[in-house]
Design a protein around this motif. Structure first.
Motif, mmCIF file in Angstrom:
data_model
loop_
_atom_site.group_PDB
_atom_site.id
_atom_site.type_symbol
_atom_site.label_atom_id
_atom_site.label_comp_id
_atom_site.label_asym_id
_atom_site.label_seq_id
_atom_site.Cartn_x
_atom_site.Cartn_y
_atom_site.Cartn_z
ATOM 1 N N LYS A 145 12.266 25.946 105.303
ATOM 2 C CA LYS A 145 12.192 25.469 103.706
ATOM 3 C C LYS A 145 13.695 26.271 103.301
ATOM 4 O O LYS A 145 14.202 25.904 102.177
ATOM 5 C CB LYS A 145 11.267 26.000 102.805
ATOM 6 N N ALA A 146 13.933 27.396 104.020
ATOM 7 C CA ALA A 146 15.353 27.939 103.636
ATOM 8 C C ALA A 146 15.263 28.957 102.517
ATOM 9 O O ALA A 146 16.212 29.513 102.106
ATOM 10 C CB ALA A 146 16.480 27.121 103.546
ATOM 11 N N VAL A 147 14.003 29.271 102.231
ATOM 12 C CA VAL A 147 13.842 30.454 100.720
ATOM 13 C C VAL A 147 14.418 31.731 101.285
ATOM 14 O O VAL A 147 15.352 32.440 100.325
ATOM 15 C CB VAL A 147 12.640 30.391 100.465
ATOM 16 N N ALA A 148 14.371 32.196 102.438
ATOM 17 C CA ALA A 148 14.718 33.632 102.699
ATOM 18 C C ALA A 148 16.007 33.570 102.833
ATOM 19 O O ALA A 148 16.659 34.567 102.534
ATOM 20 C CB ALA A 148 13.922 34.201 103.984
ATOM 21 N N ALA A 149 16.660 32.302 103.615
ATOM 22 C CA ALA A 149 18.150 32.607 103.832
ATOM 23 C C ALA A 149 18.805 32.368 102.246
ATOM 24 O O ALA A 149 20.087 32.881 102.371
ATOM 25 C CB ALA A 149 18.459 31.246 104.626
ATOM 26 N N PHE A 150 18.218 31.611 101.590
ATOM 27 C CA PHE A 150 18.784 31.511 100.339
ATOM 28 C C PHE A 150 18.784 32.657 99.539
ATOM 29 O O PHE A 150 19.782 33.026 98.808
ATOM 30 C CB PHE A 150 17.851 30.454 99.553
ATOM 31 N N VAL A 151 17.749 33.581 99.378
ATOM 32 C CA VAL A 151 17.471 34.784 98.838
ATOM 33 C C VAL A 151 18.708 35.546 99.438
ATOM 34 O O VAL A 151 19.621 36.452 98.888
ATOM 35 C CB VAL A 151 16.261 35.306 99.348
ATOM 36 N N GLY A 152 18.962 35.843 100.728
ATOM 37 C CA GLY A 152 19.712 36.728 101.336
ATOM 38 C C GLY A 152 21.238 36.396 101.114
ATOM 39 O O GLY A 152 22.035 37.132 100.785
ATOM 40 N N ALA A 153 21.422 35.050 101.102
ATOM 41 C CA ALA A 153 22.930 34.458 100.912
ATOM 42 C C ALA A 153 23.386 34.688 99.292
ATOM 43 O O ALA A 153 24.401 35.246 99.257
ATOM 44 C CB ALA A 153 23.042 32.939 100.992
ATOM 45 N N PHE A 154 22.463 34.616 98.466
ATOM 46 C CA PHE A 154 22.911 34.992 96.965
ATOM 47 C C PHE A 154 22.662 36.275 96.493
ATOM 48 O O PHE A 154 23.196 36.642 95.621
ATOM 49 C CB PHE A 154 22.143 33.881 96.355
ATOM 50 N N LEU A 155 21.930 36.910 97.210
ATOM 51 C CA LEU A 155 21.795 38.471 97.026
ATOM 52 C C LEU A 155 23.366 38.892 97.377
ATOM 53 O O LEU A 155 23.663 39.972 96.664
ATOM 54 C CB LEU A 155 21.178 39.210 97.948
ATOM 55 N N TYR A 156 24.034 38.287 98.240
ATOM 56 C CA TYR A 156 25.655 38.881 98.455
ATOM 57 C C TYR A 156 26.407 38.155 97.354
ATOM 58 O O TYR A 156 27.316 38.653 96.726
ATOM 59 C CB TYR A 156 25.873 38.488 99.724
ATOM 60 N N LEU A 157 26.334 36.757 97.173
ATOM 61 C CA LEU A 157 27.237 36.027 96.407
ATOM 62 C C LEU A 157 26.931 36.153 94.835
ATOM 63 O O LEU A 157 27.901 36.536 94.067
ATOM 64 C CB LEU A 157 27.001 34.588 96.618
ATOM 65 N N THR A 158 25.679 36.335 94.449
ATOM 66 C CA THR A 158 25.357 36.414 92.876
ATOM 67 C C THR A 158 24.147 37.490 92.805
ATOM 68 O O THR A 158 23.016 37.117 92.622
ATOM 69 C CB THR A 158 24.886 35.266 92.207
ATOM 70 N N PRO A 159 24.441 38.735 93.095
ATOM 71 C CA PRO A 159 23.334 39.756 93.214
ATOM 72 C C PRO A 159 22.515 39.748 91.897
ATOM 73 O O PRO A 159 20.976 39.914 92.140
ATOM 74 C CB PRO A 159 23.802 41.178 93.666
ATOM 75 N N ALA A 160 22.998 39.742 90.804
ATOM 76 C CA ALA A 160 22.038 40.230 89.666
ATOM 77 C C ALA A 160 21.161 39.189 89.319
ATOM 78 O O ALA A 160 19.864 39.099 89.119
ATOM 79 C CB ALA A 160 23.046 40.537 88.486
ATOM 80 N N PRO A 161 21.729 37.854 89.441
ATOM 81 C CA PRO A 161 21.065 36.563 88.956
ATOM 82 C C PRO A 161 19.936 36.595 90.098
ATOM 83 O O PRO A 161 18.672 35.915 89.790
ATOM 84 C CB PRO A 161 22.015 35.499 89.160
ATOM 85 N N MET A 162 20.014 36.879 91.404
ATOM 86 C CA MET A 162 19.077 36.775 92.466
ATOM 87 C C MET A 162 18.089 37.615 92.105
ATOM 88 O O MET A 162 16.844 37.476 92.467
ATOM 89 C CB MET A 162 19.726 36.887 93.838
ATOM 90 N N LEU A 163 18.268 38.930 92.048
ATOM 91 C CA LEU A 163 17.231 39.915 91.678
ATOM 92 C C LEU A 163 16.542 39.538 90.599
ATOM 93 O O LEU A 163 15.226 39.881 90.721
ATOM 94 C CB LEU A 163 17.891 41.341 91.286
#
Length: 198
Positions: A105-123
């Motif tokens: 489903k790509a949820v974990a990959a989504f989390v990792g990618a956007f932790l780099y790209l947009t860290p505050a919103p992802m947190l």
């Protein structure tokens, strides 16, 4: 040229099926033949135990983060290419070339990618995810709610370049669509609830 290379690398990283490999090497079994048939951390946890599930989660998050980091290094952090890499690593996880394009489903990959790209919103999104899991015990519902609200968080917190906002909208919609069958099972009362054990 380096931007296209970054996207290809991101897709190939996403295509590494850590859940499938972890279960195959540790038990000799195909995780796709058990539980939900998914290669992601939730099904690995459900079918193969806590250690394998957590390891799969960490590796899938790491490949998402690494894909966007590599893109940033190759393109001097150009928003269009880092955003494209975030989507490419998710596409790789869901449609991996190494498993005949049948992935998770790509949820974990989504989390990792956007932790780099947009860290505050992802947190902030992860906090919401945990709250929904605690309240409903549905990983799928938490994933959908978190992904659906993530673009709003990106906009409110960052006011990012258009490429980043478009990537967050695309990623959120992708996660929601990938969970269509889960939402149907929730409606029918047949969706699996989360248990922190095999």
């Amino acid at each position: 040229m380096t931007g296209l290379l970054a996207v290809v690398v991101a897709y190939l990283l996403g295509s590494i099926p850590f859940g499938y490999l972890k279960v195959k090497f540790s038990t000799g079994k195909d995780v796709r033949a058990a539980g939900s048939g998914n290669i992601g951390a939730t099904n690995v946890l459900r079918t193969s135990g806590r250690i394998q599930g957590v390891a799969t989660l960490a590796l899938d998050i790491a490949k998402g983060f690494a894909a966007v980091w590599i893109a940033a290094e190759l393109t001097q952090s150009a928003p269009i290419w880092t955003s494209a890499a975030a989507l490419a690593v998710m596409a790789g996880h869901s449609f991996p070339v190494f498993l005949h394009f049948q992935g998770g489903k790509a949820v974990a990959a989504f989390v990792g990618a956007f932790l780099y790209l947009t860290p505050a919103p992802m947190l902030a999104t992860l906090v919401l995810f945990i709250a929904v899991v605690a309240g409903t015990r549905y990983i799928s519902a938490a994933s959908v709610i978190a992904a659906g609200t993530f673009p709003l968080g990106v906009w409110l917190i960052l006011h990012p370049p258009m490429e980043v906002l478009a990537a967050s909208l695309s990623a959120g919609a992708f996660i929601v669509l990938r969970h269509k069958s889960n939402l149907e099972r929730i409606h029918e009362g047949t969706e699996n609830v989360f248990h922190w054990s095999k």
